[in-house]
Enzyme design. Structure first.
Site, short mmCIF file in Angstrom:
data_model
loop_
_atom_site.label_atom_id
_atom_site.label_comp_id
_atom_site.label_asym_id
_atom_site.label_seq_id
_atom_site.Cartn_x
_atom_site.Cartn_y
_atom_site.Cartn_z
N LYS A 38 35.73 43.96 43.25
CA LYS A 38 35.77 45.11 44.15
C LYS A 38 35.79 46.44 43.40
CE LYS A 38 39.49 43.45 46.09
NZ LYS A 38 39.53 42.12 45.44
N SER A 98 25.38 42.48 42.37
CA SER A 98 25.84 42.97 41.07
C SER A 98 25.41 41.97 40.00
CB SER A 98 27.36 43.13 41.06
OG SER A 98 27.82 43.41 39.76
N ARG A 100 46.36 35.21 33.66
CA ARG A 100 46.29 33.78 33.95
C ARG A 100 44.84 33.34 34.13
NH1 ARG A 100 50.25 33.06 39.02
NH2 ARG A 100 49.11 34.91 39.66
N VAL A 135 43.24 40.02 35.91
CA VAL A 135 43.39 41.35 35.33
C VAL A 135 44.86 41.71 35.13
CG1 VAL A 135 42.93 43.82 35.68
CG2 VAL A 135 41.24 42.12 36.39
N ALA A 171 47.92 43.50 42.10
CA ALA A 171 46.47 43.42 42.13
C ALA A 171 45.89 44.18 40.95
CB ALA A 171 45.94 44.01 43.43
N GLY A 172 44.64 43.90 40.62
CA GLY A 172 44.02 44.62 39.51
C GLY A 172 42.53 44.72 39.70
N HIS A 173 41.96 45.85 39.30
CA HIS A 173 40.52 46.04 39.32
C HIS A 173 40.05 46.39 37.92
CE1 HIS A 173 40.96 47.26 43.81
NE2 HIS A 173 40.72 45.97 43.69
N ASP A 206 39.84 39.00 43.06
CA ASP A 206 39.10 38.99 41.79
C ASP A 206 37.59 38.89 42.01
OD1 ASP A 206 41.57 38.89 40.26
OD2 ASP A 206 41.70 36.78 40.82
N LYS A 239 34.41 47.55 40.64
CA LYS A 239 33.10 48.09 40.26
C LYS A 239 32.38 48.68 41.46
CE LYS A 239 28.40 46.85 39.19
NZ LYS A 239 27.41 45.89 38.68
N GLN A 266 43.38 42.34 46.42
CA GLN A 266 43.37 40.90 46.63
C GLN A 266 42.17 40.47 47.47
OE1 GLN A 266 46.80 42.20 47.72
NE2 GLN A 266 48.02 41.55 46.02
N THR A 314 47.68 39.52 35.36
CA THR A 314 48.57 38.54 34.74
C THR A 314 48.01 37.87 33.50
OG1 THR A 314 47.67 36.73 36.06
CG2 THR A 314 49.50 37.99 37.02
#
Length: 462
Positions: free
Chosen positions: A26, A445, A335, A331, A49-51, A23, A28, A252, A333
């Protein structure tokens, strides 16, 4: 004697890895770097995983497809190191295509990817439920079958993407796997006594996964997937020889790596930069620069040790500021992410195992408005001072962080694109992170938007 023609100069390749617990932002950076790269490769993990990308104010969440898909003309690859849920891949494709993004003609999927199937999800969920019943600490998995799919891979019994092209072979292997996993589900994990959601219930009878619905669904998906199946290793090597710049996108973060993370509170794959070679099928000599992504503070989703964790639930505290201003929710879950001060000792471990060439520090703007900041420079452990994160959760749980206090800033850093325009104390904070970690900051960033980026050294420049 004839004169030989000059060979094409091979492309330059960059690996992007998270240096904390994921999280870090990455997605962007991958999207931003695809101004230079024309191929983006995902080399490990699954749809756990999520971006998140924000382009012209529009937010897009990706889980399997490389972030380069948002740039027209960029080719995207899912490497052999990824465990693949074909159904989730199609959901993602459909969402992108509805938004006007062309996907299928630019996406290539390795024929060697292990498949995530319904019984993997069932085992993942049932195991966490069993831990909860026994009063044991849950690992905090997303319940999406990632770990069990990797287990099948290591046990050399996985069904892979290439098996989808051969129905009889697929059916034989599927029956063998169901015999193994249904025994585990019913006899050991008590699956017949669990409450299953509607998605899982359609595959199950009396706590066992049935052959026919799994097989029929897989064969239907196979027809749609076949045009995208490829020898990704060969395509990447050929593209590089032709001068194409490639970008290898990790999922991750380093401290979730199965070997180098806070074991056992880790994911089931290698998240470190070196796995870009094995997980994509290229030689390590093709990895020219490693960009480590780190937040200006730390976050973690799920269980496991977190030495610099703050109270992030009480209004008015620094942790609450990070959580709310940084919109710290997972992103994939949804959570809440636990929040804490920047941990330079943690980053030293990440620098060591990744061979970082430079850092990209994200979410600096989230710290705007804090009157003072703390920077963890090491720990006290068993009466000794150590300056690098230990290996494994047991020792990390006992670490007491050693902090330096730095002044905060009241000015806004949101959207700043030139280093000299940052608040003076923000510049001091960045310089101190470089000094303590020994890794240069090459990119900063200052908001989720792709254009709000300070470039100090471009990863694609030698």
């Amino acid at each position: 004697m004839s004169k030989l023609s000059s060979p094409v100069q091979p492309g330059r390749n960059v690996v992007v890895v998270g240096t904390q617990w994921g999280d870090e932002g990455k997605g962007k950076l991958v999207d931003w770097l695809t101004e230079t790269a024309r191929g983006v490769v995902r080399f490990q993990g699954g749809h756990n995983a999520g971006h998140t990308l924000v382009i012209n104010g529009v937010k897009t969440a990706l889980h399997l497809i490389p972030s380069g898909i948002m740039r027209p003309g960029v080719k995207c690859y899912i490497g052999n190191g990824v465990v693949l849920s074909v159904g989730k891949l199609f959901e993602e494709i459909e969402g992108l295509e509805k938004a006007g993004v062309s996907v299928c003609d630019r996406l290539r999927v390795s024929e060697s990817c292990p498949l995530i199937l319904p019984f993997h999800v069932a085992i993942d969920v049932a195991r966490e439920a069993a831990k909860e019943r026994a009063g044991s600490a849950k690992i905090g998995t997303t319940g999406r079958g990632i770990g069990p799919a990797y287990e099948d891979k290591i046990a050399r019994r996985a069904l892979r993407v290439q098996d989808l092209k051969h129905p009889e072979r697929f059916a034989t292997k599927l029956r063998e796997l169901l015999a193994v996993h249904n025994h585990l589900l019913k006899t050991y994990l008590g699956s017949a006594d669990l409450q299953w959601d509607e998605k899982m219930a359609k595959y199950m009878v009396d706590g066992e996964i049935q052959f026919q619905p799994v097989f029929d669904e897989a064969m239907e998906q196979a027809e749609r997937l076949k045009p995208m199946i490829a020898d990704v290793s060969r395509e990447l090597n050929e593209a590089n020889r032709q001068g194409v710049n490639l970008l290898f996108e990790g999922a991750q973060g380093t401290l979730l790596d199965i070997d180098h993370g806070t074991y056992p509170f880790v994911t089931s794959s290698n998240c470190v930069a070196g796995n870009a070679a094995a997980g994509a099928g290229v030689g390590p000599g093709m990895l020219h620069y490693v960009l480590g992504i780190t937040k200006a503070y730390c976050t973690r989703v799920g269980g496991g040790p977190f030495p610099t964790e703050l109270d992030w639930q009480t209004k008015g505290t620094p942790g609450w500021h990070m959580s709310t201003v940084g919109a710290e929710k997972g992103v994939t879950t949804g959570r809440d992410r636990r929040c804490g001060w920047f941990d330079a000792a943690l980053l030293k471990r990440s620098a060591q195992v990744n061979g970082l060439s430079g850092l990209c520090l994200t979410k600096l703007d989230v710290l705007d408005g804090l009157t003072e900041l703390k920077l963890c420079t090491g720990y006290e452990l068993d009466g000794e001072t150590i300056d690098i994160l230990p290996m494994g959760a047991d020792d990390i749980e006992r670490c007491q962080p050693i902090y330096e206090t730095l002044p905060g800033w009241s000015e806004s850093s949101v959207g700043v694109t030139q280093y000299e325009d940052l608040p003076r104390n923000a510049q001091k904070y960045l310089r101190r992170i470089e000094e303590v970690t020994g890794v240069p900051i090459h990119v900063v960033s200052t908001s989720p938007d792709r254009d709000h980026t300070i470039l100090l050294h471009h990863p694609y420049q030698s």
